[in-house]
Enzyme design. Sequence first.
Site, PDB file in Angstrom:
ATOM      1  CE  LYS A  58      -4.482  -1.283   0.384  1.00  0.00           C
ATOM      2  NZ  LYS A  58      -4.467  -2.739   0.547  1.00  0.00           N
ATOM      3  CB  SER A 311      -0.624  -8.350  -1.028  1.00  0.00           C
ATOM      4  OG  SER A 311      -1.527  -9.187  -0.339  1.00  0.00           O
TER       5      SER A 311
HETATM    6  C1  LIG Z   1      -5.246  -3.728   0.191  1.00  0.00           C
HETATM    7  C2  LIG Z   1      -4.769  -5.116   0.168  1.00  0.00           C
HETATM    8  C3  LIG Z   1      -5.132  -6.012  -0.856  1.00  0.00           C
HETATM    9  C4  LIG Z   1      -6.123  -5.653  -1.953  1.00  0.00           C
HETATM   10  O1  LIG Z   1      -5.825  -4.484  -2.663  1.00  0.00           O
HETATM   11  P1  LIG Z   1      -6.957  -3.701  -3.481  1.00  0.00           P
HETATM   12  O2  LIG Z   1      -6.273  -2.628  -4.210  1.00  0.00           O
HETATM   13  O3  LIG Z   1      -7.964  -3.199  -2.483  1.00  0.00           O
HETATM   14  O4  LIG Z   1      -7.609  -4.713  -4.373  1.00  0.00           O
HETATM   15  C5  LIG Z   1      -4.560  -7.265  -0.835  1.00  0.00           C
HETATM   16  N1  LIG Z   1      -3.721  -7.654   0.141  1.00  0.00           N
HETATM   17  C6  LIG Z   1      -3.361  -6.835   1.147  1.00  0.00           C
HETATM   18  C7  LIG Z   1      -2.425  -7.333   2.192  1.00  0.00           C
HETATM   19  C8  LIG Z   1      -3.867  -5.534   1.187  1.00  0.00           C
HETATM   20  O5  LIG Z   1      -3.507  -4.731   2.192  1.00  0.00           O
END
Ligand SMILES: *Cc1c(COP(=O)(O)O)cnc(C)c1O
Length: 333
Positions: A58, A311
């Site tokens: 993010k 992510s």
């Molecule tokens: C925000 C997030 C997502 C999804 O991202 P989007 O842009 O909302 O689709 C996936 N994994 C993690 C760990 C996140 O923080």
Amino acid sequence: MEFNNNYDISLKDINNASLNIKDIAYRTPLKKSFILSQKLQRNIYLKLETTQPTGSFKVRGAANKLLKLSEVERTAGVITASSGNHGLAMAYLAKELGIPAVVCLTEVAPPEKVKKISKMGAEVVIYGRDQDQATARAQRLALEKGHAFIPAFDDKEIIAGQGTIGTEILKQNPSVDTLIVQVSGGGLMSGIALACKSINPDIRVIGVTCEKGAAIYESIKAGKIISVDEPRSIADALTGPIPKDNQYTFKMCKELVDEIIPVSDSLIEDAMVHALLEEKIILEGGGAAGIALLMKIEPSKLGKNVAVICSGDNVSPEKVIQLVKKNRRNCCE
Ligand SMILES: *Cc1c(COP(=O)(O)O)cnc(C)c1O
């Protein structure tokens, strides 16, 4: 296949974002997983966004957005509504860049994330039971106090920032032919899919999401934006609504993604256990969804070189240890 860019965002914006954020977001490792590669008879690479400051990707989108604000906007401060990782990244960056920040969270946001955000120096406002209510509150406060409202995903700069993951992967390994990407609000997916398909239209982009409460997935199935419940899921980063006035991510995900596949909470738990025991990495539920997908997907849907986004890692280690113990009991008793 040819790639037609019907969007307001282009590869150029993503390349500009890479330059813009280079001193604040890291170029993360693309690490080959020996054990998953052997199991699936393909090269499986893990894109370790867990190594970003604040433990998720993010920071890329948020940094690109904040660095494009004017001096006046910076001084007035920023506000956002986020169930966790976006808020955390915003709090971190606000501190790094010296911008006052307010983060609105719902009553169901995980306590460890709430604590981390206020520790970083952002003002936390807890409001409402769901994301829609927290967002409405943030937008109202933005008007009242003159802060810039920073969306979590449906924003050009945010999408371009997340897209830098895509260009980075193809620089690190140009032979990658399949990507597995989490989809919640769709900012991550829109950016990565746009980046990769602009460079190579034949790349397969597969989305992964949780079984319940996945807004973009349900909306694509319904052919229009619909609201979803917010059930509790181990992958709290993957649930939550998308606002009805969505401008970019719904269309981009609908048109650019080859397929979105939901995975169950129990498979996500297995993936978190695998990540710790076999890959030696901590992944939160949302972060492990890509590995969970590899545990169920028909391997013929994958190319030869597969990149999986890991992510985020914002989960308490105790929770993961608890899952490991549960998993051991299941398999060994
Ligand atoms: C925000 C997030 C997502 C999804 O991202 P989007 O842009 O909302 O689709 C996936 N994994 C993690 C760990 C996140 O923080």
